[in-house]
Design a protein around this motif. Structure first.
Motif, mmCIF file in Angstrom:
data_model
loop_
_atom_site.group_PDB
_atom_site.id
_atom_site.type_symbol
_atom_site.label_atom_id
_atom_site.label_comp_id
_atom_site.label_asym_id
_atom_site.label_seq_id
_atom_site.Cartn_x
_atom_site.Cartn_y
_atom_site.Cartn_z
ATOM 1 N N SER A 256 0.807 -1.220 0.000
ATOM 2 C CA SER A 256 0.000 0.000 0.000
ATOM 3 C C SER A 256 0.840 1.270 0.000
ATOM 4 O O SER A 256 0.299 2.369 -0.163
ATOM 5 N N ASP A 419 -1.192 -2.302 -6.727
ATOM 6 C CA ASP A 419 -2.022 -1.401 -7.533
ATOM 7 C C ASP A 419 -1.153 -0.273 -8.065
ATOM 8 O O ASP A 419 -0.388 0.349 -7.320
ATOM 9 N N GLU A 455 1.446 8.315 -4.568
ATOM 10 C CA GLU A 455 0.324 8.983 -5.239
ATOM 11 C C GLU A 455 -0.274 8.048 -6.303
ATOM 12 O O GLU A 455 -1.502 7.964 -6.447
ATOM 13 N N GLY A 458 -2.306 5.320 -4.597
ATOM 14 C CA GLY A 458 -3.595 5.834 -4.136
ATOM 15 C C GLY A 458 -4.575 6.032 -5.279
ATOM 16 O O GLY A 458 -5.764 5.705 -5.164
ATOM 17 N N LYS A 459 -4.077 6.552 -6.380
ATOM 18 C CA LYS A 459 -4.940 6.777 -7.549
ATOM 19 C C LYS A 459 -5.458 5.456 -8.105
ATOM 20 O O LYS A 459 -6.642 5.340 -8.436
ATOM 21 N N LYS A 461 -5.795 2.614 -6.485
ATOM 22 C CA LYS A 461 -6.758 2.019 -5.539
ATOM 23 C C LYS A 461 -8.135 2.666 -5.668
ATOM 24 O O LYS A 461 -9.168 2.011 -5.583
ATOM 25 N N ALA A 462 -8.139 3.986 -5.882
ATOM 26 C CA ALA A 462 -9.398 4.710 -5.993
ATOM 27 C C ALA A 462 -10.159 4.287 -7.257
ATOM 28 O O ALA A 462 -11.385 4.299 -7.290
ATOM 29 N N GLN A 463 -9.425 3.919 -8.293
ATOM 30 C CA GLN A 463 -10.059 3.533 -9.560
ATOM 31 C C GLN A 463 -10.486 2.075 -9.583
ATOM 32 O O GLN A 463 -11.309 1.689 -10.416
ATOM 33 N N SER A 464 -9.922 1.270 -8.670
ATOM 34 C CA SER A 464 -10.227 -0.164 -8.709
ATOM 35 C C SER A 464 -11.542 -0.481 -7.976
ATOM 36 O O SER A 464 -12.076 0.334 -7.255
#
Length: 464
Positions: A256, A419, A455, A458-459, A461-464
Motif C-alpha cells: 500500500s 495497484d 500517489e 492511491g490513484k 486504488k481509488a479507480q479499482s
C-alpha cells in the motif's frame, strides 16, 4: 417309446402355435414386417454420426525470447513447438512473432491502443497483471485443474491473479539474484572471500565490499561490480539490490506504500554513487541498461552482475564472449540476515480480442506448452527455469540449479502485484539517475520516488 414320441410331437405343435400368435399380434392387427420386407433400416437408440470437424482458426503468438535459441536462431525453438502442437491440433494455425525486451513493451502498448493485440503472449506478471486489472485479458480459470492449482504455491498464484480471476498460467520460475565470475576469484587467489562454503550462501554487505576491493586491487582489467538506471528493463535487480543492502523492502507488506526510502537504503544508494568514483562499481551507470551490464559480465569484464537468475544463466550460454564459470549468489544484507529475493515468474496470457474461437484455441496452445507429456518438460528445460509447480524438481544435473532450488526459501512477494505498479516503475530509474549524477542525495532521491509512487498507488486504488 411311442408315448414319449407322442408327447414330444405335441409339445412342438404347441410351441409353433404360440410363436404364430405372438408374431401376428400388433396394435392394428397386422403382422410386423420382417427385416427383409422392411424398406427402411431399423432406427437405433443412438444414431451413428461422424464427429464434427474442428473449425480452422488462426491465432497470433507474440513471444519475448523466453526460450534458449536453437542453432543461434531466435524463434527457431518456438517454431518447433508450433510444429509439434499442430500434429495434435492441425486446425489451429499459430502465427509467431518474436519481440525484444527493449522494443517489445512499447510495441505491445501500441498494439493494445490500436486494437491489434496478439491473441497469446509469454511474459511476466509486471505487465500481465496490469493488463488483467484493465480487463484486457481472458480469464484462464476454466483450464486450470485442481491438481495444478494445488501444486503451485500461493505466492506464485498471487502474481498470476487479479481478485479471484487467473490471468496468467504460471510455467517457469527462479529467484532473481546476483552472479559472480568465480574464475576471477580463483585466478587472484581470493575464492575464500565468496560465501560458497555456506549452504545458503548468505553474506553481509561488509563481506561484499571486501570482495569488490580484492578485484580492484588484484584484477585491474576487471570492473568489480555493476549498476544501471537507463530503462525499466531489469528494475527488479536494482530495487532488490538496494533493499537488501539497506535491510529494507521496496514496498510495505500489503503493497500500500513505498518502504525503501529508509535511512539504511539511502545510505546504500549513496555508497553506490561513491563506489562509482572509487572504481568499485562501473562508471556511467546512469546511462547503462540492465542488458549493457550483463553484456559486460558475459565478456568477462565485470566480476559481479546484480540482475541474474538460473533462467538468465541458461539463456546467456550462447552470448558468453569469454570462458569463465559463473555462480549464483544472493544479495548481501547489511546485517547478514536472510535476503529477500523477488521471483522471476514466466507464464502465458490471452488477450480478450472478442473472439471465443481464438480464446479457446489459445488455451489449447498454453495447455500444450505447459502440460504436454513430452513437450511440457522439454519446454520447461528450454527456458532454463525451475518449474512453477512444486512437485516438479531435479530437472537439471547442475549445482547452480540445485542452489536456485534452495534459494526459493528466500522468495518474497514482489511489488509487481501492487495497484498502480505499471506507473510506479516509471518513477524508479529517473530518481536513481538523479542520485547517480550527483544532483540529489540518496535519501532525497528515494523520498521523491516514494512521493510519486504513493500517489500512483492511491490513484490506482481509488479507480479499482
Amino acid at each position: 417309446m411311442a408315448a414319449k414320441s407322442k408327447w414330444l410331437a405335441l409339445g412342438l405343435i404347441m410351441t409353433l402355435l404360440l410363436t404364430l400368435i405372438s408374431a401376428c399380434s400388433s396394435g392394428n392387427g397386422e403382422p410386423k414386417p420382417t427385416k427383409e420386407a422392411s424398406s427402411q433400416p431399423e432406427p437405433t437408440s443412438q444414431p451413428s454420426e461422424e464427429p464434427a470437424k474442428a473449425e480452422p482458426v488462426e491465432i497470433t503468438w507474440w513471444n519475448f525470447p523466453s526460450y534458449q535459441t536453437l542453432d543461434g536462431e531466435v524463434g527457431k525453438y518456438e517454431k518447433e513447438i508450433i510444429k509439434a502442437f499442430n500434429e495434435k491440433h492441425p486446425e489451429i494455425k499459430v502465427k509467431l512473432e518474436m519481440i525484444t525486451f527493449d522494443g517489445g513493451p512499447q510495441k505491445l502498448n501500441v498494439a493494445i491502443a490500436t486494437n491489434s493485440a496478439p491473441d497469446v503472449i509469454y511474459d511476466a506478471p509486471g505487465r500481465i497483471i496490469d493488463w488483467g486489472k484493465k480487463e484486457l485479458l481472458a480469464p484462464l480459470d476454466d483450464m486450470i485443474t485442481s491438481e495444478v492449482r494445488g501444486d503451485i504455491s500461493p505466492a506464485l498464484w498471487k502474481q498470476s491473479m487479479v481478485g479471484d480471476k487467473t490471468y496468467m498460467y504460471p510455467i517457469n520460475t527462479a529467484p532473481f539474484m546476483m552472479a559472480v565470475n568465480k574464475t576471477v576469484f580463483e585466478k587472484i587467489g581470493k575464492l575464500d572471500l565468496l560465501p560458497l562454503d555456506r549452504p545458503d550462501r548468505t553474506w553481509t554487505f561488509e563481506e561484499y565490499k571486501l570482495a569488490l576491493q580484492a578485484v580492484k586491487e588484484n584484477a585491474p582489467d576487471v570492473i568489480p561490480s555493476g549498476f544501471f538506471a537507463k530503462s525499466q528493463a531489469g528494475d527488479q535487480g536494482t530495487r532488490a539490490y538496494l533493499a537488501n543492502l539497506g535491510v529494507s523492502r521496496f514496498l510495505n507488506e500489503d503493497n500500500s506504500a513505498v518502504a525503501i526510502n529508509t535511512d539504511e537504503a539511502a545510505a546504500a544508494l549513496d555508497w553506490i554513487v561513491q563506489a562509482q568514483k572509487d572504481k568499485l562499481v562501473v562508471g556511467g551507470s546512469s546511462s547503462l541498461a540492465a542488458g549493457d551490464v550483463n553484456d559486460l559480465f558475459l565478456q568477462g569484464k565485470l566480476a559481479f552482475t546484480i540482475n541474474y537468475s538460473a533462467v538468465l544463466k541458461a539463456q546467456n550460454v550462447p552470448n558468453k564472449k569469454a570462458e569463465f564459470e559463473e555462480v549464483l549468489l544472493p544479495f548481501p544484507t547489511l546485517d547478514g540476515s536472510p535476503p529477500k529475493l523477488e521471483p522471476y515468474l514466466g507464464g502465458m496470457a490471452i488477450f480478450n480480442n472478442g473472439n471465443d474461437a481464438k480464446i479457446a484455441a489459445a488455451k489449447k496452445l498454453i495447455d500444450f506448452i505447459a502440460n504436454d507429456p513430452e513437450w511440457g518438460r522439454k519446454n520447461l528445460i528450454q527456458t532454463g527455469g525451475l518449474s512453477a509447480r512444486s512437485s516438479i524438481t531435479g530437472l537439471y544435473d547442475d549445482a547452480e540449479y540445485e542452489y536456485a532450488e534452495l534459494a526459493r526459501q528466500f522468495i518474497t512477494d514482489p511489488p509487481t502485484i501492487a495497484d498502480g505498479f505499471a506507473e510506479i516503475r516509471t518513477f524508479w530509474f529517473p530518481e536513481l539517475q538523479r542520485a547517480l549524477l550527483g544532483a540529489v542525495s540518496g535519501k532525497e532521491a528515494l523520498d521523491a520516488f516514494a512521493a510519486k509512487a504513493n500517489e500512483a498507488i492511491g490513484k490506482a486504488k481509488a479507480q479499482s
